[in-house]
Design an enzyme around this catalytic site. Structure first.
Site, PDB file in Angstrom:
ATOM      1  N   ASP A   8       0.861  -1.174   0.000  1.00  0.00           N
ATOM      2  CA  ASP A   8       0.000   0.000   0.000  1.00  0.00           C
ATOM      3  C   ASP A   8       0.913   1.244   0.000  1.00  0.00           C
ATOM      4  O   ASP A   8       2.141   1.144   0.080  1.00  0.00           O
ATOM      5  CB  ASP A   8      -0.954  -0.020   1.203  1.00  0.00           C
ATOM      6  CG  ASP A   8      -2.196   0.842   0.948  1.00  0.00           C
ATOM      7  OD1 ASP A   8      -2.135   1.717   0.055  1.00  0.00           O
ATOM      8  OD2 ASP A   8      -3.205   0.673   1.644  1.00  0.00           O
ATOM      9  N   TYR A   9       0.271   2.366  -0.075  1.00  0.00           N
ATOM     10  CA  TYR A   9       0.921   3.681  -0.235  1.00  0.00           C
ATOM     11  C   TYR A   9       2.003   3.933   0.829  1.00  0.00           C
ATOM     12  O   TYR A   9       1.680   4.074   2.013  1.00  0.00           O
ATOM     13  CB  TYR A   9      -0.170   4.723  -0.070  1.00  0.00           C
ATOM     14  CG  TYR A   9      -0.047   5.985  -0.892  1.00  0.00           C
ATOM     15  CD1 TYR A   9      -0.849   6.186  -2.001  1.00  0.00           C
ATOM     16  CD2 TYR A   9       0.821   6.993  -0.522  1.00  0.00           C
ATOM     17  CE1 TYR A   9      -0.786   7.348  -2.728  1.00  0.00           C
ATOM     18  CE2 TYR A   9       0.895   8.165  -1.251  1.00  0.00           C
ATOM     19  CZ  TYR A   9       0.076   8.339  -2.359  1.00  0.00           C
ATOM     20  OH  TYR A   9       0.137   9.502  -3.067  1.00  0.00           O
TER      21      TYR A   9
END
Ligand code: NOJ
Length: 765
Positions: free
Chosen positions: A290-291
């Site tokens: 994820d980010y």
């Protein structure tokens, strides 16, 4: 080793895997792909391989706090494997053009996007969509999203989000399919099939990305990104199956989650990504973080950027989203022997394979088609599905004295901060939605009402009394104008309108950004300032319909007691306004059923129907008893149970039968029930089957959903609904993590929600 017993077991159960590189089926297509990629890999430098593991953001849609810099140059230098959040096809085309003409090896870029509940045609938020209980419809929404997004150059969606959650404080409950493992697994499958079709290389299919792996929905106290600490029993039986179902349906990629799992953050969790995902489940696709999740391992306390990047790659991550830890440190780690070059080769291979499967080596511009975009995006057929999906997602929570549907005559006072806000209709995580052109409820009702209805409108109250809270709750263009007059003055103006009306429609609840990422709440009630308005409207003595906007289950105890009709419309997408009008005026009979329990108050959370019995359960019908498992101040009951939802008609259930009272391994048993439409209008009903395993080698939930059918009945019509129960429906993971059905007695429940059921039983031997 925290997971030692499980680790041993996973090895036992594991598929044949030599190195981290998984053996694919030996088909001619795979062989051809291997030859192509072997050849390409042989030409790549270590830097170029590491470059493929780098996923950057184009930054046009805000989905995180860091924005990638110098992207064009990095593409030229072979330092970019993928880009997401480039929202215009022209920019996608330009980036791809740079990659395939100016980088040394001309490797095309993969283009991702958060296509979560539709693309430009936006469907209801996933929590709402799950309430349709209609797998074909859900699959169709994903299919349409793929058709539209691919025309704009996107070929990879960060969806489906399949995180089970039982804590409505967590804002991201809006993005998932609710609390149930069985239903969540069915939806996970439908979404993947919708996005990917049966051929990923087709110009109009998207690669799916199952997220967030894993257990992100069990964040402690519902606070986003918080720690998860979970038993293996709960993990295997309740939280992991939807991820597995999505992978079994062929999902091409997996996104790791931000959270810590039993002491090891998911993004560095070797057990999770290698032992479970690769070896036990045999997943041979791409794993992306994820980010900035790699960088966040520093704050988790696992070391500096070089250390955490190596940890993450070694644990099984292939692609690093936005943080560039891989790009900037992996070479050094290879030189220092902290990362094996073979692991980088494996990760790079999976990135290249994804591109190959999408057909990008054949035609890097396959997914950019301006002509197709013009024809297909927001086309009437797509909007019709969006309208249907929205109407079917709404849940009628209360309808005393048949307050609804409204007649198309007289005066309606439409009051509330959400009454005239088009920008809030699409719901959270709708980065591609055309906010400016989304109709508000006022516009929808005006369009549907006809000449004999007069609609009066006023704001009635601010969304929230606290202006700063309102600002946090209306980000990303979802503003709701504030009225700075004193609260009483705003209410008085609304009351005046209400007094002139025959019926009041109060559009209240949450703004769309009160749920979603980093939008956790500790208070699950309708904001006080709106409650004050509602009280004043009720005092007029006019019938009041609460049209409730929300991205999560709310605690509506007061409203349930005082307001005659409550229609929960969640956030319904592009066509929400028309769809709400359809249901309010009775053109469509509501049929949505809750997929997450609505508690009486926040203190009951987490509250879910498939709970364990405890050693001191309450007697049936009791709500307090000393030395039993209960609260002093409120009963254990939910306000609205899982599976609940009313209709403008009524249904009766009778004649629950089993074709036999026992069955054995390899056989099945059939449960049937008769359902009758006992009201005056045609309606849809979701008939739900639950099972309870009465005695097990470990404790079993009091009820588990194991089947459902959505049927349509004309007034007076009767249908018999049959469910086939198989051995696999009785299976669960025991304490040794063996998945099996244990002989013994089972209860079967069938009804229109998880509480109001008929029951019988059988034995399995
Ligand atoms: C963070 C979110 O957690 C994830 O769901 C999303 O896909 C990425 N950002 C990319 O925008």
């Amino acid at each position: 080793m925290k997971f030692l017993p499980l680790f041993c077991l996973t090895l036992l159960l594991s598929f044949q895997i030599g190195s981290a590189q998984l053996k694919k089926a030996s088909t001619p297509a795979n062989k051809k792909m291997d030859v192509f990629i072997d050849d390409l890999l042989s030409k790549m430098t270590l830097d170029e391989k590491i470059g493929q593991l780098n996923l950057l953001t184009g930054g046009e849609a805000t989905t995180g706090s860091v924005v990638s810099k110098d992207v064009e140059n990095k593409i030229r230098n072979g330092q970019v494997g993928g880009i997401f959040s480039l929202t215009t096809p022209a920019r996608i085309r330009k980036a791809q053009h740079t990659a395939v003409t100016q980088s040394r090896l001309k490797i095309p870029i993969i283009f991702g996007q958060d296509v979560i509940h539709g693309y430009k045609t936006t469907f209801p938020i996933p929590l709402a969509l799950s309430g349709t209980w209609d797998m074909a419809l859900i699959q169709e929404t994903a299919r349409i999203a793929a058709v539209e997004a691919t025309a704009d150059g996107i070929n990879w969606t960060f969806s489906p989000m399949v995180d089970i959650s039982r804590d409505p404080r967590w804002g991201r409950m809006s993005e998932g399919s609710g609390e149930d493992t069985y239903l969540g697994s069915q939806i996970a499958r439908a979404m993947v099939k919708g996005y990917q079709g049966d051929n990923l290389s087709k110009y109009n299919t998207l690669m799916a990305c199952v997220k967030h792996f894993a257990l992100y929905g069990a964040a402690e106290a519902g606070r986003d990104y918080n720690t998860t600490d979970m038993s293996l029993d709960r993990m295997y039986n309740e939280y992991l199956p939807p991820y597995k179902a999505a992978l079994d349906a062929g999902a091409g990629s997996v996104m790791t989650s931000f959270n810590d799992i039993n002491g090891v953050p998911a993004t560095a969790n070797n057990w999770l990504m290698t032992d479970l995902l690769r070896k036990q489940w045999g997943f041979d696709g791409l794993v992306v973080t994820d980010y900035t999740a790699v960088n966040e391992l520093i704050d988790h306390g696992l070391g500096d950027l070089q250390t955490v990047s190596a940890l993450s790659l070694n644990a099984g991550v292939d692609m690093d989203m936005v943080g560039e830890g891989f790009l900037t440190t992996l070479k050094k780690s290879v030189e220092q022997g902290k990362v094996k070059q073979g692991r980088i080769d494996d990760a790079c291979r999976l990135v290249l394979e994804a591109k190959y499967k999408l057909g990008l080596f054949e035609d890097p511009f396959r997914y950019c088609n301006e002509e197709r975009a013009k024809k297909e995006i927001l086309k009437p057929e797509h909007l019709a599905v969006a309208r249907k999906a929205a109407t079917e997602s709404f849940v009628l929570l209360k309808n005393a004295d048949q307050t609804l549907p409204l007649t198309k005559k007289g005066t309606i006072a439409l009051i509330g901060p959400l009454a005239n806000s088009g920008v809030n209709m699409p719901g959270t995580w709708s980065v591609n939605s055309d906010l400016a052109n989304t109709k508000s409820l006022l516009q929808g009702m005006q369009a549907a009402a006809g000449k004999e209805v007069k609609i009066l409108h006023s704001l009635g109250s601010n969304l929230l009394a606290d202006a700063q809270y309102q600002e946090r709750a209306t980000m990303f263009g979802r503003e709701i104008p504030r009225d700075n007059r004193p609260e009483q003055e705003i209410i008085a103006e609304a009351v005046k309108l209400a007094e002139q009306a025959d019926v009041v429609v109060a559009a209240l609840g949450e703004s769309s950004e009160m749920s979603g990422e980093s939008s956790s709440r500790t208070d699950l009630e309708i904001p006080k300032v709106q409650r004050n308005l509602l009280e004043a409207l009720l005092k007029t003595g006019k019938p009041v319909v609460l049209v409730l906007f929300t991205g999560r289950p709310l605690a509506l105890t007061w409203e349930a007691e005082h307001v005659p009709a409550i229609l929960n419309v969640w956030f319904g997408g592009t066509e929400a306004a028309n769809a709400i009008a359809d249901v309010l005026f009775g053109k469509v009979n509501p049929s949505g059923k809750l997929t997450a329990t609505f508690p009486q108050n926040v203190g009951q959370v987490p509250l879910y129907y498939a709970h364990k019995n405890t050693g001191r359960p309450l007697a049936d019908g009791a709500w307090f008893s000393k030395f039993r498992s209960n609260y002093l101040d409120v009963s254990n009951d939910p306000l609205y149970p899982f599976g609940y939802g009313l209709s403008y008609t009524t249904f009766s259930y009778s004649d629950l039968k089993l074709n036999t009272d026992s069955f054995k391994s390899g056989e099945t048993i059939t449960a049937s029930i008769t359902v009758k439409n006992t009201g005056l209008v045609e309606g849809k009903e979701v008939v739900q089957l639950y099972i309870r395993d009465l005695v097990g080698s470990s404790t079993r939930p009091v009820k588990e959903l194991k089947g459902f059918q959505k049927i349509n009945l004309k007034p007076g019509e009767v249908k018999t609904v049959n469910f086939t129960i198989k051995e696999s429906d009785l299976k669960f993971y025991n304490t040794a993590l063996e998945f099996l059905a244990e002989p013994g007695d089972f209860k079967v429940f069938i009804g229109g929600n998880s509480r109001d059921v008929m029951e019988t039983g059988f034995s399995f031997y």
